[in-house]
Design an enzyme around this catalytic site. Structure first.
Site, mmCIF file in Angstrom:
data_model
loop_
_atom_site.group_PDB
_atom_site.id
_atom_site.type_symbol
_atom_site.label_atom_id
_atom_site.label_comp_id
_atom_site.label_asym_id
_atom_site.label_seq_id
_atom_site.Cartn_x
_atom_site.Cartn_y
_atom_site.Cartn_z
ATOM 1 N N CYS A 104 0.829 -1.204 0.000
ATOM 2 C CA CYS A 104 0.000 0.000 0.000
ATOM 3 C C CYS A 104 0.868 1.260 0.000
ATOM 4 O O CYS A 104 1.985 1.268 0.548
ATOM 5 C CB CYS A 104 -0.929 0.007 1.210
ATOM 6 S SG CYS A 104 -2.272 -1.208 1.098
ATOM 7 N N CYS B 170 -3.415 0.069 -3.421
ATOM 8 C CA CYS B 170 -4.154 0.352 -2.192
ATOM 9 C C CYS B 170 -3.516 1.536 -1.467
ATOM 10 O O CYS B 170 -2.361 1.880 -1.717
ATOM 11 C CB CYS B 170 -4.207 -0.875 -1.276
ATOM 12 S SG CYS B 170 -2.603 -1.551 -0.813
#
Length: 282
Positions: free
Chosen positions: A121, A202
């Site tokens: 992420c 993400c």
């Protein structure tokens, strides 16, 4: 009286004549078929060699395997369980001996599954028209990953390949451009890889665009505009940061308030992403 010929000689002579006739008919049919097949090859063969893009990269197998092993060993040791030989074979089977204008997503699906890996992420960095700059940046700052920094992207970056229905099954002389046919091996590959890269993103993601392009920094027809945006998941991605870069000493054709950036913001905000824009990120 003269001696009569034996009665049994007439039958074998008839059989012999019939056999000769059958043989002649067979040879004529074979000649016609061979002529048709040869004509087809003469018509199709040269056409397959007249594509407008460069042909398959020489020593493609060695290049792909070398990059795969290098990436796994040096760049991402966590991918040590990846089988580079299987990945290469899957890539080869996707295009070898196939018409280079009839490649499908199904052809590449096994490859995508074999080579996929998680993207941490806050590390996904997308780009459009900033190829050299964005990759110089990720080489110096390992906090970000472009598609070309993933296993699949690293293996295929600046490499070309396409098949040919005739032997040896790979066309080393030329391959079709996207303008010649949409479903060519390279276009289908990068569309699928880009889709997978976007789906894996993400947290906060970045996109580096070129603000020195007169036509506008954001183009709906680009890979980012046509594929990656629509495959970002609003449930996984919290925000999109736009980095608008201008050429050093070059024109500043667009700012963060420019027409194409406003259009990009509208598209992202409609999909419930938080959007920020920064010019010439340091």
């Amino acid at each position: 009286l003269p001696a009569m010929p034996p009665r049994h000689t007439k039958w074998p002579r008839t059989v012999l004549l019939a056999g000769i006739v059958v043989l002649l008919v067979f040879l004529v049919v074979a000649a016609v078929l061979a002529s048709l097949l040869t004509r087809g090859k003469q018509e199709n063969g040269p056409h397959m060699l007249k594509w407008k893009d460069r042909g398959t990269t020489r020593n493609l197998q060695e290049v792909m395997l070398g990059r795969c092993y290098s990436h796994v060993a040096a760049r991402q040791p966590a991918l040590g369980d990846k089988d580079c030989l299987k990945i290469w074979e899957s890539l080869k089977q996707a295009f070898i001996y196939k018409n280079p204008c009839n490649i499908t997503t199904e052809d590449y699906q096994p490859l995508m599954e074999l080579a996929s890996h998680p993207i941490p992420c806050n590390k996904s960095l997308f780009w459009s028209k900033t190829n050299d700059l964005v990759h110089r940046y990720t080489k110096s700052d390992r906090n970000f990953l472009t598609l070309e920094d993933t296993l699949l992207g690293y293996m295929a970056d600046r490499v070309s390949w396409c098949g040919d229905p005739s032997a040896p099954g790979i066309n080393y002389k030329s391959c079709p451009k996207r303008t010649e046919c949409e479903s060519n091996p390279i276009s289908v590959f990068w569309k699928m890889a880009s889709k997978m890269f976007a789906e894996a993103a993400c947290g906060v993601v970045q996109v580096m665009l070129n603000g020195s392009i007169e036509a506008g920094a954001f183009r709906s027809s680009s890979i980012f505009g046509s594929i990656e945006i629509s495959n970002l998941n609003p449930d996984k991605v919290s925000a999109v940061q736009i980095w608008l870069m201008h050429d050093i000493g070059g024109p500043q054709s667009e700012s963060c308030s420019g027409h194409s950036i406003r259009r990009l913001k509208d598209i992202l905000e409609e999909r419930n992403f938080k959007v920020t824009c920064e010019e010439n990120h340091r």
